[in-house]
Design an enzyme around this catalytic site. Sequence first.
Site, short mmCIF file in Angstrom:
data_model
loop_
_atom_site.label_atom_id
_atom_site.label_comp_id
_atom_site.label_asym_id
_atom_site.label_seq_id
_atom_site.Cartn_x
_atom_site.Cartn_y
_atom_site.Cartn_z
N THR A 1 0.83 -1.20 0.00
CA THR A 1 0.00 0.00 0.00
C THR A 1 0.87 1.25 0.00
OG1 THR A 1 -1.81 1.17 1.13
CG2 THR A 1 -0.19 0.06 2.54
N ARG A 2 0.31 2.33 -0.55
CA ARG A 2 0.93 3.65 -0.47
C ARG A 2 -0.05 4.65 0.17
NH1 ARG A 2 -1.15 6.82 -4.53
NH2 ARG A 2 -2.23 5.70 -6.19
N ASN A 3 -1.14 4.12 0.71
CA ASN A 3 -2.19 4.94 1.32
C ASN A 3 -2.41 4.52 2.77
OD1 ASN A 3 -2.98 6.44 -1.08
ND2 ASN A 3 -3.78 4.49 -1.85
N HIS B 1 -4.08 -2.25 -9.50
CA HIS B 1 -2.91 -2.27 -8.62
C HIS B 1 -1.81 -1.37 -9.17
CE1 HIS B 1 -0.22 -4.37 -5.67
NE2 HIS B 1 0.70 -3.97 -6.54
N ALA B 2 -1.33 -0.44 -8.34
CA ALA B 2 -0.23 0.47 -8.69
C ALA B 2 -0.51 1.28 -9.94
CB ALA B 2 1.08 -0.30 -8.85
N VAL C 1 11.74 41.35 -2.89
CA VAL C 1 12.38 40.08 -3.24
C VAL C 1 13.63 40.33 -4.07
CG1 VAL C 1 12.11 37.94 -4.54
CG2 VAL C 1 10.25 38.74 -3.08
#
EC number: 2.7.7.4
Length: 574
Positions: free
Chosen positions: A198-200, A294-295, A436
């Site tokens: 998982t990446r979540n 998936h992915a 700036v």
Amino acid sequence: MANTPHGGVLKDLLARDAPRHDQLAAEAEILPALTLTERQLCDLELIMNGGFSPLEGFMNQKDFDGVCENCRLADGNVFSMPITLDASQKTISELKLQAGSRLTLRDFRDDRNLAILTIDDIYRADKQKEAKLVFGGDPEHPAIKYLNNTVQEFYIGGKIEAVNKLNHYDYVALRYTPAELRVHFDKLGWSRVVAFQTRNPMHRAHRELTVRAARARQANVLIHPVVGLTKPGDIDHFTRVRAYQALLPRYPNGMAVLGLLGLAMRMGGPREAIWHAIIRKNHGATHFIVGRDHAGPGKNSKGEEFYGPYDAQHAVEKYKDELGIEVVEFQQVTYLPDTDEYRPKDEVPAGVKTLDISGTELRKRLRTGAHIPEWFSYPEVVKILRESNPPRASQGFTIFLTGYMNSGKDAIARALQVTLNQQGGRSVTLLLGDTVRHELSSELGFSREDRHTNIQRIAFVAGELTRAGAAVIAAPIAPYEESRKAAREAVAGSGGNFFLVHVATPLEHCEKTDKRGIYAKARRGEIKGFTGVDDPYEAPANADLTVDVSKQSVRSIVHEIILMLESEGYFERL
């Protein structure tokens, strides 16, 4: 007993080369050195610790061609993702690299020597082949964008000798190498392990599906999230790991372990699923959950999916006999409120009420502070997510005012600063163009390149402040669309909110009301490269708000900006 590594032997180069450490370390100091990017570091770490077994280095051309064309290395082993080391012609020439050369690979973060590469070959990166055969060819795919915009023109192939491990300072105890994880499984007495990628963040549905998978196979669970490079916009891994740790006690005692994977994802769908299965096999897992899409990277600008929903499952199924890891097809689960349980969607009888919360809806609820029910996620997980994802009323933002000199943007910026300070709730920073130029960009001129650099410096400062919860008001001329787009991406990329306000006061009005006579000097040729006179102003194509001081008062414009912010939820609502 843990699963056999891919190719039969775990290529743990760190263990293999440890007896020669002093000799290799001394040699690495005198060899030409290449400083690696973050993605290259992720790849190198998994080459050295055996996560990418049977690889022993970065792919040469034979391996690259075989992987792209047939999903196979030159030795016949299945491998689906090109693992390459890219370099420019300039770097290759300066370091005098050729086949047979030895090259030190260095960490950009601390300048440590990590490995020595003996070059097998140097070959031109066939980006078109890689894009088409590996990722599907859509130019909007993030991996293809990376190929076209970031990857250099040559690949360097060769085997690695390990010198030092990468240093990590976060969650060190959870960063198991394949060898360490195998020992850990053996210590626990685990022989059947279902790995979950998982990446979540994980919620109740994820806990349910992993427990179901383990129960059906009389196995244990490896929660194996990616903490290297994932998809831009994903929740940061620090937050996710805290959430995984909070979730872990919700599993039956002794059922699950958490290990972190420092992988640089490519979001490659079917190819990535095969790659992920190989990596988990090398870490000792016997089963691997492959989900719907998936992915996958989501959708392109036309709203089309890059891959079919089950392409990844079909790809892994095709090679299942050679992969030697059992694929567990992810069955999406849904909540049944009448019985307070989760079930796979295909097991729910017709007419039974179900509830779901999409990822989009969850992000909306986090953003607005709306209720997240306990049937969806555990309170301890939600608490962690809210700490890292406060509602918009507690978030920072950047108001980026662009327009001709003397268009009124400075007056608007100052008035807006006062109004926001009166509102309270967050600090307010003013970045006027002249300020700036004096404080951050005094060495820059007014060429197109220098103007672009100046805007990127403003964007960097604005992004950092915005991410920390401040309100930033920037008011440069910013005449070029390219620079403004890059500024928006920079602020958004650091997790900030960006609003572009075009102060579209006509040039004639700006000149007529110029009390300093600067336009007159430019017209006489005393000032060169002056926006609106002998240098163009490219009107924004995507401004969030357009105003005009020749037709509106500063007070009314500030009110418009405040209303825009209020409508987006940046002020507390009772």
